[in-house]
Scaffold this active site. Structure first.
Site, mmCIF file in Angstrom:
data_model
loop_
_atom_site.group_PDB
_atom_site.id
_atom_site.type_symbol
_atom_site.label_atom_id
_atom_site.label_comp_id
_atom_site.label_asym_id
_atom_site.label_seq_id
_atom_site.Cartn_x
_atom_site.Cartn_y
_atom_site.Cartn_z
ATOM 1 N N LYS A 288 1.369 -1.074 0.076
ATOM 2 C CA LYS A 288 -0.347 0.024 0.158
ATOM 3 C C LYS A 288 0.304 1.621 -0.323
ATOM 4 O O LYS A 288 1.772 1.366 1.181
ATOM 5 C CB LYS A 288 -0.965 0.079 1.259
ATOM 6 C CG LYS A 288 -2.432 0.786 1.324
ATOM 7 C CD LYS A 288 -2.922 0.601 1.809
ATOM 8 C CE LYS A 288 -4.137 1.777 2.245
ATOM 9 N NZ LYS A 288 -4.921 1.239 3.059
ATOM 10 N N GLU A 377 -18.913 -5.478 10.365
ATOM 11 C CA GLU A 377 -20.228 -4.600 11.483
ATOM 12 C C GLU A 377 -21.011 -6.148 11.861
ATOM 13 O O GLU A 377 -21.386 -5.619 13.055
ATOM 14 C CB GLU A 377 -21.234 -3.668 10.145
ATOM 15 C CG GLU A 377 -20.058 -2.664 9.741
ATOM 16 C CD GLU A 377 -18.984 -2.854 8.865
ATOM 17 O OE1 GLU A 377 -18.488 -4.057 8.262
ATOM 18 O OE2 GLU A 377 -17.774 -2.380 8.655
ATOM 19 N N ARG A 405 -25.692 -2.121 7.936
ATOM 20 C CA ARG A 405 -25.009 -3.730 7.312
ATOM 21 C C ARG A 405 -25.325 -4.624 8.589
ATOM 22 O O ARG A 405 -25.829 -5.812 8.193
ATOM 23 C CB ARG A 405 -23.622 -3.395 7.325
ATOM 24 C CG ARG A 405 -23.273 -3.326 5.968
ATOM 25 C CD ARG A 405 -22.587 -4.816 5.081
ATOM 26 N NE ARG A 405 -22.216 -4.549 4.142
ATOM 27 C CZ ARG A 405 -20.975 -4.154 3.454
ATOM 28 N NH1 ARG A 405 -20.264 -4.553 4.012
ATOM 29 N NH2 ARG A 405 -21.165 -4.284 1.690
#
Ligand SMILES: Cc1ncc(C[n+]2csc(CCOP(=O)(O)OP(=O)(O)O)c2C)c(N)n1
Ligand SMILES: CC(=O)[C@@H](O)[C@H](O)COP(=O)(O)O
Ligand SMILES: [Mg+2]
Length: 635
Positions: A288, A377, A405
């Site tokens: 990243k 979640e 969610r």
């Protein structure tokens, strides 16, 4: 508008132009693309590290696949800046995330190359499977579909639901697992450990690399043998690794791990994989922030750094911090630690947003009582319920939009059992540049319909602290939600002694005679200025901060409807079913009659832009509230 450096990228107006180049030129395309992303994002802030990490993959995918006929789905989509630049949006990429400009995420209405709208994590494999099955039904046998999903997004349960279904359907799709060992914060959980083990397993990789490299030197026969190895590599791997590959257990052929920054090698691998039928997973190892040393070094900070100096790596601080008004999230983070120090039953839960919600403070100081559960979640809510069932007091912090969610878990696992779980819904309201996938505008409506749930929203940081303090008291042991906005408040002197708030109690901020303005949460801050502005036009507006959507302060509302026959309600949330609706329900139930105007988010999705642009568009900023009052007064 940043100018493109180098003469390859400026000639690529679509993947067709890219395909005209030789493979040996792709490395230079990657350099120019990476430099362009750095240039634009340094002055027009957005997500950063993730796009740099997939530059080579993006070029290789559009080089090998016949996009947009072949469909490419980016999970979350925060890494798709290179994709956008290569697919005809190079010249207006400087409008990325700006009001009326490009979306920061792939969006079907924006481009035929954006096969699926994303923003929330872990949806790409499900969508890709749907497209693959549609192609199978339509006999589009030459049409391929690829889902690119990160190691963080792969911790989302939905991804495994999709892997399971895809494996069962034996669908023809390629899942590319972009493994950089990072989510926004470092990746967590057993999957992360598993992927690290595969990536580091020397036996397999050494064999794979030596044989593969050796074959690479023999052109014709080498390619065919390589394809043979790829086709049969899972048997080879099992033999060498003597272990079942997790993805092969789902009937996926696993390929990798492969260096995700070698564009030529990637292109060859993708050419081979494109011709292999059935469910396939290519495991890429990437970094990243690749190619920008500051971002490689601090991958959390450079996930979405804001405006920065690309030479020095200096990141500009947002205004409010300069004015010393703290971010709501930091007030949450510091207060949580303070409360946890005095109440040993308190635990913290975050689904992969420790830095975003500032729970990283508690994770650092109390690692045994604060948990990053991954992008999960639904699990975060029921994990919290389990903790509460055993007498702990969980502060479950989930961005309002991501909490969508886990709505069933809130009802089924927490509210029905009336468990003491404290939901801190950060990013409540319009969030700005992330746009409709991230605006947290439905939580007032969806939380207030849940029986046993206390629904609150502080107007400022002092009230956030006092609501958190009040929520964790044993006397309030029931489901409790506290929603607060992204960004800063108005109280530099926020760190005051805790004060218990009476459940359901609102407050009169200022008196008036002509009209009553009722606000919830941060909307009250705009009302303060609207009242002053109205006063300068000799209009006397009273302002009440209700603080709770449920239970409502019926005593205060009785005062309001006894005194006023004109009322304006304001919320940074959907009007339908929200705070204003609750006030209407109260009026009807009590038989009051008054002219009432509901200000809030209208019944359509609000696009991206600065929060100032969006508040203005929705009429919930100072001028919007003033206009609402003038309208109801017939002025
Ligand atoms: C449902 C959901 N929860 C949380 C987020 C916030 N979020 C955005 S990107 C990200 C990390 C993604 O990690 P990964 O998939 O590995 O992508 P990378 O940034 O490493 O390229 C998270 C948690 C989200 N977009 N959607
Ligand atoms: C892509 C994604 O979902 C996250 O990076 C999100 O944009 C974070 O939002 P905040 O910047 O409000 O923390
Ligand atoms: Mg990652």
């Amino acid at each position: 508008m940043e100018s493109v450096k180098g003469n390859l990228l400026e000639k690529i107006n679509s993947p067709a132009d890219l395909k005209k180049l030789s493979k040996s030129e792709l490395k230079n395309v990657c350099k120019e693309l990476r430099d362009y992303i750095i240039d634009v994002v340094s002055t027009n802030p957005g997500h950063f590290g993730a796009s740099l990490g997939v530059v080579e993959l993006t070029v290789a995918l559009h080089y090998v696949y016949n996009t947009p006929y072949d469909q490419l789905i980016w999970d979350v989509g925060h890494q798709a800046y290179g994709h956008k630049i290569l697919t005809g949006r190079r010249d207006n990429f400087d409008t990325n995330r700006k009001y009326k400009g490009l979306s920061g995420f792939p969006k079907r209405s924006e481009s035929p190359y954006d096969a699926f709208g994303v923003g929330h994590s872990s949806t790409s494999i499900s969508a890709a499977l749907g497209m693959a099955i549609a192609s199978r039904i339509k006999n589009e046998n030459d049409r391929k579909v690829v889902a690119v999903i990160g190691d963080g997004a792969m911790t989302g349960g939905m991804a495994f639901e999709a892997l399971n279904n895809a494996g069962g359907e034996n669908a023809d799709l390629l899942v590319i697992l972009n493994d950089n060992n990072m989510a926004i914060d470092p990746s967590v959980g057993g999957l992360n450990k598993y992927l690290l083990n595969i990536s580091k397993s020397d036996t397999y990789n050494r064999f794979k690399h030596d044989v593969w490299e050796g074959l690479g030197k023999l052109d014709g026969i080498g390619r065919k043998t390589r394809a043979f190895i790829q086709k049969n590599q899972h048997a080879l791997k099992n033999m060498l690794l003597k272990e079942n590959n997790l993805f092969e257990a789902f009937n996926f052929r696993y390929f990798g791990p492969v260096d995700g920054h070698d564009v030529q090698y990637l292109t060859e691998v993708l050419e081979d994989l494109r011709e292999i039928p059935g469910p396939k997973l290519l495991h890429l190892i990437t970094q990243k922030g690749k190619g920008f040393p500051f971002a490689e070094k601090d991958q959390i900070k450079w996930h979405a750094p804001g405006i920065f100096d690309k030479e020095t790596g200096e990141i500009h601080r947002c205004n409010c911090e300069a004015e010393m008004a703290p971010k709501f999230q930091n007030v949450f983070g510091e207060t949580l630690v303070e409360l946890a120090e005095q109440n040993e039953k308190i635990v913290g839960i975050t689904p992969a947003m420790p830095t975003g919600c500032s729970m990283n403070q508690m994770i650092k100081q109390m690692p045994h009582r604060a948990f990053d559960v991954g992008i999960a979640e639904q699990h975060a809510v029921t994990f919290s319920a389990g903790l509460a069932a055993q007498g702990m007091v969980p502060f479950c912090n989930i961005y309002s939009t991501f909490m969508q969610r886990a709505y069933d878990q809130v009802i089924h696992d927490v509210a029905i059992q009336k468990l003491h779980v404290i939901f801190c819904l950060d990013r409540g309201g319009l969030v700005g540049e992330d746009g409709p996938t991230h605006h947290g505008v439905f939580d007032i409506a969806y939380m207030r319909t849940v029986p046993n749930m206390i629904v609150s929203a502080p107007m400022d940081e002092v009230d956030l602290r006092n609501l958190m303090y009040t929520a964790q008291l044993d006397e309030n042991a029931q489901p409790f939600s506290i929603r607060y906005p992204r960004g800063c408040g108005i109280k530099p002197d926020w760190k005051q002694a805790f004060e218990k708030i009476e459940i359901g109690k609102g407050r009169k901020i200022s008196d008036g005679n002509d009209v009553a303005i009722l606000t919830i949460g941060k909307s009250g801050i705009f009302a303060l200025d609207a009242v002053k502005s109205l006063a300068s036009e000799n209009i006397s507006a009273a302002h009440y901060d209700l603080r709770f959507v449920k239970p409502l302060d019926e005593e205060l509302l009785t005062e309001v409807f006894t005194k006023f026959d004109k009322v304006v309600t304001v919320e940074d949330g959907a009007i339908q079913g929200g705070f204003g609706s609750a006030i209407l329900e109260f009026m009807a139930a009590k038989g009051y009659s008054a002219r009432i105007k509901l200000l809030g988010i209208p019944d359509h999705f609000i696009e991206h832009g600065t929060t100032e642009d969006l508040y203005k568009e929705c009429g919930i900023d100072t001028n919007g509230i003033k206009k609402g009052v003038l309208d109801i007064l017939g002025k």
